[in-house]
Design a protein around this motif. Structure first.
Motif: not given
Length: 108
Positions: A100-102, A30-32, A71-74, A56-61
């Motif tokens: 650059r965001a990463a 979420d920060v990225i 655990a990872v997030a995308h 832009w979206s995020t998810d995790s598993t």
């Protein structure tokens, strides 16, 4: 007397899949994502200005990684032209928004 430590692979695997670990990966994603939104270019001349920025979206598993053991997030952008914004074309320069965001957001 020196402390002794015996590692157990099963315990490490459980730790890497804990809900807290998954939550931390999502927090970092979420920060990225927030940095990526701030860096996203907007073409006012396009028919839908701001579409890239709003995609832009995020998810995790808990079952990610090459071995599906952690655990990872995308962080993703669903705009069909996102790869061209990131890497550029012959006529348009690369913006490297996610890279650059990463680099910036990955420190937090």
């Amino acid at each position: 007397m020196a402390a002794r430590f015996k590692m157990k692979r099963k315990g490490i695997g459980e730790m890497l899949r804990m809900p807290g670990m998954q939550a931390e990966m999502l927090r970092r994603a979420d920060v990225i994502k927030g940095v990526a939104i701030a860096l996203s270019p907007v073409d006012e001349r396009s028919p839908d200005p701001g579409h890239y920025k709003g995609s832009w979206s995020t998810d995790s598993t808990a079952r990610g990684g090459r071995r599906r053991d952690r655990a990872v997030a995308h962080v993703r952008n669903s705009a069909y032209y996102a790869r061209w914004v990131e890497y550029g074309t012959e006529k348009v320069r690369a913006h490297h928004v996610l890279l650059r965001a990463a680099q910036i957001g990955g420190r937090n």
